[in-house]
Every structure is written in C-alpha cells, then in structure tokens.
Design a protein around this motif. Structure first.
Motif, mmCIF file in Angstrom:
data_model
loop_
_atom_site.group_PDB
_atom_site.id
_atom_site.type_symbol
_atom_site.label_atom_id
_atom_site.label_comp_id
_atom_site.label_asym_id
_atom_site.label_seq_id
_atom_site.Cartn_x
_atom_site.Cartn_y
_atom_site.Cartn_z
ATOM 1 N N LYS A 283 -30.718 4.036 0.446
ATOM 2 C CA LYS A 283 -30.106 3.176 1.584
ATOM 3 C C LYS A 283 -28.502 3.024 1.389
ATOM 4 N N GLU A 284 -28.714 2.496 -0.036
ATOM 5 C CA GLU A 284 -26.923 2.225 -0.479
ATOM 6 C C GLU A 284 -26.072 3.173 -0.367
ATOM 7 N N LYS A 287 -25.130 3.966 3.009
ATOM 8 C CA LYS A 287 -24.004 3.268 3.561
ATOM 9 C C LYS A 287 -22.640 3.640 3.091
#
Length: 372
Positions: A283-284, A287
């Motif tokens: 998920k990071e 981003k």
C-alpha cells in the motif's frame, strides 16, 4: 590502467566498532573490535580515543599498512538535515556531533573517528548519505496541522546505494530514473526517488507507515490518543510503539532470521503477520507510485526482512503491475560507505560541504526518536 584506491570504513556500534578495508570494490579485511564492559558504560564521546586506538592496533596485528589508505569513511550520525551524497568531514560537522545537535547516538562517532584517523594520516575523511538526508518536497512535508511538518528520516545509505546499483544494472544513471525503494528491517522506509532525489519517504524511525520488526507503524489517531492517556509515562509509550511493536509484539522476536525460520516452518501466526506486513508495504509503494505520477522504472525490496521470499512474493503480487520488482536482501553498510568515498577518489562525484547543505526547517527533529 585505472587507479587503485584503498578506503578504511568505520561503523561504530553499541558494543563494537566494525571496520573494513576496501581496495576499490574488493573487501580486503573486515573485523568487529569489541569494547570492554568498562568502556561500554562510558559516555560515547569518552570512547573516541579507545575506539581509535583499537583500530590502529588491529592494523598492526594483521600487518596491514594503515598509511596505504587513501581515505577514511565513517557512518554518518545525527546531523542537521542535508541533501544526499558524500560529505567531507569538517570542523562544523564534528562540532554538531559532539554537541549532539539532533540527539546522542553511537553513530555520531562515525565521522569523529574517521576524522581522528584521517587527520593522523593527512588524508580526507568522509560520510555518506546519513539518515538525516532531507530531499522531500515542500508539499510532501505538509500536514493538516500547520505547525506540524512531516520529517525525512530514513535508511538513506542503503536506499541510495541500492538505487545506484539497480541503475547501473539497467545501463542508466541514478539521476535519470524514477525508483521506489522499500527498505524493510528494524524500521520500514519506502522512498520515491525521482531522478536521484528522494522527493517523499515515510518516517520509519518515528514509526510512520508500515509496521516493522519493532515499530508499530501508523496507528489510528483516536486510538493513539487513548493509548497516550493509558500510559502517562512518555518514555514508556515511546518504548511500546518504537521498540515493542510490530513483529515483536506479535511473535516475540525482533530478529529477521527468526521470522524467516517461522515462515519456512509454515507457522500460521507468522504467516498471517507477514501477509499483513506485505499488505501495508504494498500500500505504501502504491502511494509512492502516485507521488511519481505513475512514472516508475523499477521497484526494489531491500533490508533484512527482504531475506524472506514469501514476504517479497506477497508484495510483488500486489505491485508488479506498477513496475518490475527486484529483490536486494540485506543492508551492506560497509560496501555502501566505501563506494561513496570511492566515487570521490575516482572523480565521479564532487564531495559536498556540510555547512553549505544544511536545510533550515526550524525545529525539524524536536523530540525525534532514534533507534539503531
């Protein structure tokens, strides 16, 4: 015929001083020099001469001529925020380290010891990409509270070293590529590298972003506030979220090797924890892909936890659509430091001056939490 250069690398640890001698890319000698129990209990700055003398003694014992060294490179400490690169050690740098301007930590001795030895040999001392490297854009630092800014504190040395290596293997230059580097270890930091500049990165040292071997990672605001009221002792709360969170809180170990063994033994609890970590890291990475506007050349997984192929595979399953993913397990601190000094000796990089690179962001590291 190309020149041959020797670099002495110094990495001060809590109980030892790790040293290595490189001749260009070849590691000629590496050793950890232990401190006595008495010396360990001294203030770190009182250990300087003890550690320095031990390095000279080690050279005498192995019969290596220390005067054959062309440069000395120490691990960078808690300096003021600066851009990435190789820095020549200066009086101002030494002064800031002795004053513990951004905290007292054994890594502060890296530049100090390098300077002590280099001065004796009449050669230059350097540091490379310390954790305080700050290249984040202004918009990346902003938060919803005007008086609070995000801070750039990350595994700059390993991230930039791996980035340069992947660029070389791609027949390109680091400053011509867009990369996402995920360092996974005691802390997890994931940086967006745009043409050689880390324009955004989570502060894994304070615990922002995914959890790690020891850190709890980002916690819902309301729950964190409630937790702070349950634990009125600030140090106790910091210990809980910085040193006793993450994998340690779930599995009772902060050793990557132990976690790898549990996963390979198909331990159900360990597998669930690793799948959760993979989800958060992926998920990071997503981003950071947005930060780079989808223009990503490569994604790299590195750090001690990258030794766990199951973790890497779970991350790849979620992010390989963004860009090709490469595995670079571990963190070769000594080689990364030697390469930084070697670039200067070979003339491919101009060393930076600390005084000219300091970034004035106010009290950017007030109450900073540091863990080696």
């Amino acid at each position: 015929m190309s020149n041959s250069y020797r670099v002495l690398v110094i990495n001060p640890l809590l109980y030892t001083t790790r040293i290595a001698v490189f001749e260009n890319e070849q590691n000629l000698y590496e050793e950890e020099l232990p401190l006595s129990l008495h010396d360990v209990n001294l203030d770190i700055y009182e250990q300087v001469h003890i550690r320095r003398d031990a390095i000279f003694q080690a050279f005498r014992e192995i019969g290596l001529n220390i005067s054959s060294v062309d440069a000395v490179c120490g691990r960078g400490g808690l300096l003021q925020p600066i851009s990435g690169g190789t820095y020549v050690v200066t009086e101002k740098m030494i002064e800031d380290l002795f004053q513990s301007i951004n905290g007292k930590h054994v890594s502060n001795l890296g530049a100090i010891l390098a300077n002590e030895i280099a001065t004796n040999l009449n050669i230059d001392a350097y540091i490379v990409d310390p954790v305080v490297v700050d290249e984040m854009t202004t918009i990346a630092k902003r938060t919803g509270i005007p008086t609070i800014q995000r801070k750039s504190i990350f595994h700059a040395l390993n991230q930039k070293s791996v980035a340069r290596e992947i660029a070389e293997l791609s027949n390109s230059n680091y400053d011509e590529m867009n990369l996402i580097i995920a360092h996974m270890g005691g802390g997890v930091t994931i940086g967006a590298h745009a043409n050689g500049i880390v324009v955004d990165v989570n502060n894994g040292f304070d615990g922002e972003g995914p959890f790690s071997l020891e850190r709890a990672g980002s916690i819902p605001n309301n729950e964190l506030i409630n937790l702070s009221y349950q634990h009125h002792d600030q140090n106790m709360l910091k210990e809980m979220i910085i040193h006793q969170g993450g994998i340690y809180a779930y599995l009772g170990t902060n050793k990557a090797r132990d976690v790898k063994d549990l996963v390979e033994a198909n331990d159900n609890k360990a597998i669930l924890v690793i799948e959760t970590l993979a989800y958060q890291v992926a998920k990071e990475i997503g981003k950071m892909a947005v930060v780079l506007e989808g223009n990503v050349d490569k994604i790299v997984l590195t750090g001690d936890l990258a030794e766990i192929h199951y973790l890497n595979q779970k991350i790849m399953n979620r992010v390989s659509w963004i860009a090709d993913v490469h595995e670079y397990p571990g963190e070769n601190v000594m080689l990364a430091l030697s390469r930084g000094a070697l670039r200067v000796l070979e003339g491919t990089e101009i060393p930076k001056e600390y005084e000219k690179e300091i970034k004035d962001d106010g009290e950017w590291q007030k109450n900073m939490i540091w863990s080696y």
